[in-house]
Design a protein around this motif. Sequence first.
Motif, PDB file in Angstrom:
ATOM      1  N   VAL A   1      12.947  14.765  16.321  1.00 30.48           N
ATOM      2  CA  VAL A   1      11.974  15.878  16.680  1.00 30.48           C
ATOM      3  C   VAL A   1      12.769  17.008  16.312  1.00 30.48           C
ATOM      4  O   VAL A   1      13.737  17.346  16.753  1.00 30.48           O
ATOM      5  CB  VAL A   1      11.883  15.764  18.350  1.00 30.48           C
ATOM      6  CG1 VAL A   1      10.704  16.755  18.463  1.00 30.48           C
ATOM      7  CG2 VAL A   1      11.313  14.500  18.841  1.00 30.48           C
ATOM      8  N   THR A   2      11.976  17.901  15.535  1.00 29.73           N
ATOM      9  CA  THR A   2      12.230  19.177  15.233  1.00 29.73           C
ATOM     10  C   THR A   2      11.338  20.182  15.892  1.00 29.73           C
ATOM     11  O   THR A   2      10.110  20.149  15.744  1.00 29.73           O
ATOM     12  CB  THR A   2      12.220  19.474  13.375  1.00 29.73           C
ATOM     13  OG1 THR A   2      12.885  18.289  12.837  1.00 29.73           O
ATOM     14  CG2 THR A   2      12.787  20.865  13.106  1.00 29.73           C
ATOM     15  N   ILE A   3      11.817  21.166  16.413  1.00 30.68           N
ATOM     16  CA  ILE A   3      11.122  22.329  17.026  1.00 30.68           C
ATOM     17  C   ILE A   3      11.431  23.457  16.629  1.00 30.68           C
ATOM     18  O   ILE A   3      12.850  23.933  16.575  1.00 30.68           O
ATOM     19  CB  ILE A   3      11.117  22.100  18.675  1.00 30.68           C
ATOM     20  CG1 ILE A   3      10.980  20.709  19.211  1.00 30.68           C
ATOM     21  CG2 ILE A   3      10.553  23.227  19.449  1.00 30.68           C
ATOM     22  CD1 ILE A   3      11.348  20.482  20.542  1.00 30.68           C
ATOM     23  N   GLY A   4      10.598  24.309  16.175  1.00 36.89           N
ATOM     24  CA  GLY A   4      11.015  25.753  15.726  1.00 36.89           C
ATOM     25  C   GLY A   4       9.803  26.552  15.188  1.00 36.89           C
ATOM     26  O   GLY A   4       8.684  25.859  14.774  1.00 36.89           O
ATOM     27  N   LEU A   5      10.071  27.520  14.410  1.00 36.40           N
ATOM     28  CA  LEU A   5       9.239  28.411  13.863  1.00 36.40           C
ATOM     29  C   LEU A   5       9.156  27.959  12.044  1.00 36.40           C
ATOM     30  O   LEU A   5      10.302  27.290  11.556  1.00 36.40           O
ATOM     31  CB  LEU A   5       9.591  29.797  13.733  1.00 36.40           C
ATOM     32  CG  LEU A   5       9.308  30.428  15.000  1.00 36.40           C
ATOM     33  CD1 LEU A   5       9.785  31.970  15.312  1.00 36.40           C
ATOM     34  CD2 LEU A   5       7.672  30.691  15.487  1.00 36.40           C
ATOM     35  N   ASP A   6       8.146  27.882  11.368  1.00 30.10           N
ATOM     36  CA  ASP A   6       7.981  27.658  10.110  1.00 30.10           C
ATOM     37  C   ASP A   6       8.419  26.171   9.811  1.00 30.10           C
ATOM     38  O   ASP A   6       8.671  26.048   8.645  1.00 30.10           O
ATOM     39  CB  ASP A   6       9.015  28.634   9.345  1.00 30.10           C
ATOM     40  CG  ASP A   6       8.281  29.891   9.265  1.00 30.10           C
ATOM     41  OD1 ASP A   6       7.037  30.116   9.145  1.00 30.10           O
ATOM     42  OD2 ASP A   6       9.021  30.779   9.300  1.00 30.10           O
ATOM     43  N   VAL A   7       8.212  25.424  10.654  1.00 30.72           N
ATOM     44  CA  VAL A   7       8.680  24.051  10.541  1.00 30.72           C
ATOM     45  C   VAL A   7       7.648  23.088   9.730  1.00 30.72           C
ATOM     46  O   VAL A   7       8.056  22.414   8.599  1.00 30.72           O
ATOM     47  CB  VAL A   7       8.588  23.261  11.897  1.00 30.72           C
ATOM     48  CG1 VAL A   7       8.894  21.739  11.591  1.00 30.72           C
ATOM     49  CG2 VAL A   7       9.691  23.799  12.603  1.00 30.72           C
ATOM     50  N   ILE A   8       6.149  23.682   9.780  1.00 32.52           N
ATOM     51  CA  ILE A   8       5.247  22.945   8.810  1.00 32.52           C
ATOM     52  C   ILE A   8       5.574  23.362   7.459  1.00 32.52           C
ATOM     53  O   ILE A   8       5.559  22.536   6.312  1.00 32.52           O
ATOM     54  CB  ILE A   8       3.955  23.451   9.153  1.00 32.52           C
ATOM     55  CG1 ILE A   8       3.714  22.718  10.384  1.00 32.52           C
ATOM     56  CG2 ILE A   8       2.999  23.126   7.866  1.00 32.52           C
ATOM     57  CD1 ILE A   8       2.259  22.985  10.884  1.00 32.52           C
ATOM     58  N   GLU A  13      12.359  19.711   4.477  1.00 35.90           N
ATOM     59  CA  GLU A  13      13.550  19.934   4.929  1.00 35.90           C
ATOM     60  C   GLU A  13      14.010  18.946   6.199  1.00 35.90           C
ATOM     61  O   GLU A  13      14.898  18.574   6.399  1.00 35.90           O
ATOM     62  CB  GLU A  13      14.312  21.188   5.247  1.00 35.90           C
ATOM     63  CG  GLU A  13      14.101  22.043   3.953  1.00 35.90           C
ATOM     64  CD  GLU A  13      14.171  23.627   4.607  1.00 35.90           C
ATOM     65  OE1 GLU A  13      14.999  23.747   5.489  1.00 35.90           O
ATOM     66  OE2 GLU A  13      13.657  24.452   3.801  1.00 35.90           O
ATOM     67  N   HIS A  14      12.992  18.642   6.872  1.00 37.15           N
ATOM     68  CA  HIS A  14      12.885  18.003   8.152  1.00 37.15           C
ATOM     69  C   HIS A  14      12.397  16.807   8.305  1.00 37.15           C
ATOM     70  O   HIS A  14      12.531  15.738   9.039  1.00 37.15           O
ATOM     71  CB  HIS A  14      12.242  18.845   9.273  1.00 37.15           C
ATOM     72  CG  HIS A  14      12.495  20.145   9.382  1.00 37.15           C
ATOM     73  ND1 HIS A  14      13.667  20.853   9.492  1.00 37.15           N
ATOM     74  CD2 HIS A  14      11.868  21.186   9.172  1.00 37.15           C
ATOM     75  CE1 HIS A  14      13.583  21.986   9.513  1.00 37.15           C
ATOM     76  NE2 HIS A  14      12.611  22.451   9.208  1.00 37.15           N
ATOM     77  N   LEU A  15      11.720  16.131   7.129  1.00 40.28           N
ATOM     78  CA  LEU A  15      11.381  14.786   6.936  1.00 40.28           C
ATOM     79  C   LEU A  15      12.502  13.858   6.511  1.00 40.28           C
ATOM     80  O   LEU A  15      13.382  14.170   5.618  1.00 40.28           O
ATOM     81  CB  LEU A  15      10.226  14.524   5.969  1.00 40.28           C
ATOM     82  CG  LEU A  15       8.787  15.276   6.770  1.00 40.28           C
ATOM     83  CD1 LEU A  15       7.691  15.231   5.545  1.00 40.28           C
ATOM     84  CD2 LEU A  15       8.535  14.680   8.082  1.00 40.28           C
ATOM     85  N   PRO A  16      12.536  12.768   6.990  1.00 41.51           N
ATOM     86  CA  PRO A  16      13.409  11.546   6.498  1.00 41.51           C
ATOM     87  C   PRO A  16      12.650  11.239   4.978  1.00 41.51           C
ATOM     88  O   PRO A  16      11.751  11.490   4.699  1.00 41.51           O
ATOM     89  CB  PRO A  16      13.223  10.332   7.307  1.00 41.51           C
ATOM     90  CG  PRO A  16      12.036  10.331   7.844  1.00 41.51           C
ATOM     91  CD  PRO A  16      11.586  11.831   8.013  1.00 41.51           C
ATOM     92  N   THR A  17      13.589  10.450   4.114  1.00 40.92           N
ATOM     93  CA  THR A  17      13.165  10.086   2.940  1.00 40.92           C
ATOM     94  C   THR A  17      12.451   8.740   3.054  1.00 40.92           C
ATOM     95  O   THR A  17      12.627   7.893   3.808  1.00 40.92           O
ATOM     96  CB  THR A  17      14.412   9.531   2.076  1.00 40.92           C
ATOM     97  OG1 THR A  17      15.305  10.802   2.164  1.00 40.92           O
ATOM     98  CG2 THR A  17      13.988   9.305   0.504  1.00 40.92           C
ATOM     99  N   LEU A  44       5.467  19.179   1.165  1.00 43.49           N
ATOM    100  CA  LEU A  44       5.506  17.532   0.749  1.00 43.49           C
ATOM    101  C   LEU A  44       5.585  17.516  -0.767  1.00 43.49           C
ATOM    102  O   LEU A  44       6.241  16.571  -1.203  1.00 43.49           O
ATOM    103  CB  LEU A  44       4.281  16.927   1.140  1.00 43.49           C
ATOM    104  CG  LEU A  44       3.882  16.767   2.718  1.00 43.49           C
ATOM    105  CD1 LEU A  44       2.775  16.330   3.270  1.00 43.49           C
ATOM    106  CD2 LEU A  44       5.207  15.870   3.324  1.00 43.49           C
ATOM    107  N   GLY A  45       5.149  18.259  -1.567  1.00 48.15           N
ATOM    108  CA  GLY A  45       4.889  18.153  -3.201  1.00 48.15           C
ATOM    109  C   GLY A  45       6.587  18.297  -3.331  1.00 48.15           C
ATOM    110  O   GLY A  45       6.942  17.657  -4.517  1.00 48.15           O
ATOM    111  N   GLN A  46       7.230  19.171  -2.831  1.00 45.65           N
ATOM    112  CA  GLN A  46       8.496  19.463  -2.955  1.00 45.65           C
ATOM    113  C   GLN A  46       9.375  18.273  -2.844  1.00 45.65           C
ATOM    114  O   GLN A  46      10.514  18.121  -3.519  1.00 45.65           O
ATOM    115  CB  GLN A  46       9.127  20.702  -2.316  1.00 45.65           C
ATOM    116  CG  GLN A  46       8.592  22.089  -2.748  1.00 45.65           C
ATOM    117  CD  GLN A  46       8.776  23.165  -1.832  1.00 45.65           C
ATOM    118  OE1 GLN A  46       9.601  22.945  -0.711  1.00 45.65           O
ATOM    119  NE2 GLN A  46       8.118  24.279  -1.821  1.00 45.65           N
ATOM    120  N   ALA A  47       9.044  17.392  -1.943  1.00 47.12           N
ATOM    121  CA  ALA A  47       9.624  16.171  -1.539  1.00 47.12           C
ATOM    122  C   ALA A  47       9.215  15.077  -2.483  1.00 47.12           C
ATOM    123  O   ALA A  47       9.686  13.750  -2.258  1.00 47.12           O
ATOM    124  CB  ALA A  47       9.450  15.788  -0.206  1.00 47.12           C
ATOM    125  N   GLY A  48       8.355  15.379  -3.457  1.00 49.30           N
ATOM    126  CA  GLY A  48       7.763  14.461  -4.410  1.00 49.30           C
ATOM    127  C   GLY A  48       6.642  13.510  -3.740  1.00 49.30           C
ATOM    128  O   GLY A  48       6.140  12.652  -4.601  1.00 49.30           O
TER     129      GLY A  48
END
Lengths: 347, 347
Positions: A1-8, A13-17, A44-48
């Motif tokens: 769980v990631t909680i914070g500003l600008d998370v979307i 950066e916060h998602l698993p592969t 998401l595009g940055q993560a391919g």
Amino acid sequence: VTIGLDVIARAAEHLPTFTAASAAFVIADGAVAGRWFPPLAESLGQAGLDAVLLTAPAGERAKTLQVFEAMVHQLATQQAHRHDPVLALGGGAVGDLAGFVASTYMRGVPFVQVPTTLTAQVDAAIGGKTAVNLPEGKNLVGTFHQPRAVLADIGALDTLPEREFISGLAEVAKYAVALVPELLEILEHDPAQTLARDMATLEELVARCVGAKARIVAVDERDTDRRLVLNYGHTLGHALERLDRFEGRSHGEAVAVGMMFAVRLSHHLGLCSEDLVARSARLLKSLALPTHTALPSATDVLAAMRMDKKYRDGMRFVLLEAVGRAAVVEEVPESAVRSVLEEMGAT
Amino acid sequence: VTIGLDVIARAAEHLPTFTAASAAFVIADGAVAGRWFPPLAESLGQAGLDAVLLTAPAGERAKTLQVFEAMVHQLATQQAHRHDPVLALGGGAVGDLAGFVASTYMRGVPFVQVPTTLTAQVDAAIGGKTAVNLPEGKNLVGTFHQPRAVLADIGALDTLPEREFISGLAEVAKYAVALVPELLEILEHDPAQTLARDMATLEELVARCVGAKARIVAVDERDTDRRLVLNYGHTLGHALERLDRFEGRSHGEAVAVGMMFAVRLSHHLGLCSEDLVARSARLLKSLALPTHTALPSATDVLAAMRMDKKYRDGMRFVLLEAVGRAAVVEEVPESAVRSVLEEMGAT
């Protein structure tokens, strides 16, 4: 769980592969998508991952078998594969729907919760419950399917309509009264900060609620025993929503009244002090939540309670002994339930 | 898993106790219900369970989201509670449907499989897979939900239509060739006993298949790795069924041809001897199963294979090195697949 500003906007950066995934299917209603899909898709595009938007109706209207069917058809026609994640972007309803889709499409694909409402961030997105409603009752069809990640962007709370934000505070109040005494102190100390949506305050509230829920769910993923305390205030709350056909009070308004009912019933049965009843009422009022409401007849309320899927034989309630001390009490006499309902204005 | 004669009429002896259950919801098609519901209901009654019949369409027509919806509505309107078991009485299709219902109604109620076809007894009822079809493909929506018990009544096989019985033998042949060498010997020793439905022979066949599947599923409940070998013969089989729109060949006929394709492809790739191809063909013929069939064009077949949910990137097949030695082979060249399809008559 990631909680914070600008998370979307920084989701990647916060998602698993997601091994072998090529696309990410994002389920959201039109309004939420308009505001939050573009930054999410870009990250998401940055993560391919090629982000594909599947639009659902807003609110509870998303939680039908018809919408579920439309979603799985869209996944199939777009040739979504079992490694492609499904993301829920929005409130609790979209999360419940998208979770049910993710848990059943191809017998389960990876799932990510991106809750944008307070209710979803503190409660609905945590714990792995998924569901749609039937005409006969809420959440009657669903699964348990844990998300691979939960991204709670506190910034999203800033744009919530006031009524929806306040509704979420009812769940925060539930944790405060039934589970996390420190949270109650924070809320009582400066409710104005909370109501003004001070970002640092909200981040702390969300983190404490999520922590409390995660501890409980870790013990018991299914509904039995310990997880039931999360239902504090919800037995009457759900019954009222059912009697409203989910078109009257907000969930939070129903739960707030349900919490007052639960603490009054606790006092009526000699489990807690009169003071706890008053303290509950003060808290709810300070958060702009109702403490009473027009009630249907006690007989109708009792019948609606019996439709609850947590109902079993006698009447079972989550009651309060003290702040942070909730307990499941079996076989509460119907006469006690009726008395408290009548005290609160039921006929 | 209980396998034997008169298991349905003595169901109460073989079932676990369902604490707090008052009713048992039995999903079956009309014909199966007419024959087997009365003895099952009587036995359930002895266990204190009020048996309620929910009638589903026969065969694959049961496996739609529309039928699923009708079933959960009926459970809700009859106030089925989360402790009441759902029983699947019938073939694989009813088992898949009822399992999906049981796994999602109230987020999961106890489930019992009572398979009455050979296919269901040796394969579909074991392993916890549930599913419905979408227009885009078979089994695209479903869950994993282990049954609490499987009651396989060998006596039910005596009343099966011939084509359905023979179709089930294809799955038995699959276990024999790909997984259980002793089973192959039993089948080769006296296929006439099998075709004559000798009860003792069938009981042994079912027990060996169930044992083999249970061992594999115990290692890996989900689809990955080891469980894939159960898919021997099914990649082409499913593609043919998809191209038939599930209205042509029986599942067993499609799988039998799929097994011939798989063993020929194995030989083509130098994995196994010519003899194994001939032995597979002899076995299938001795069980009244087809070894070839009219095939669509290789291009259509390849496209249908790519729709498979087990498809990933390159072409992946379960191939045979020897009797009982199946292996998952990744990245099989499309040219090899095409050659073998053309050898078998595809254009």
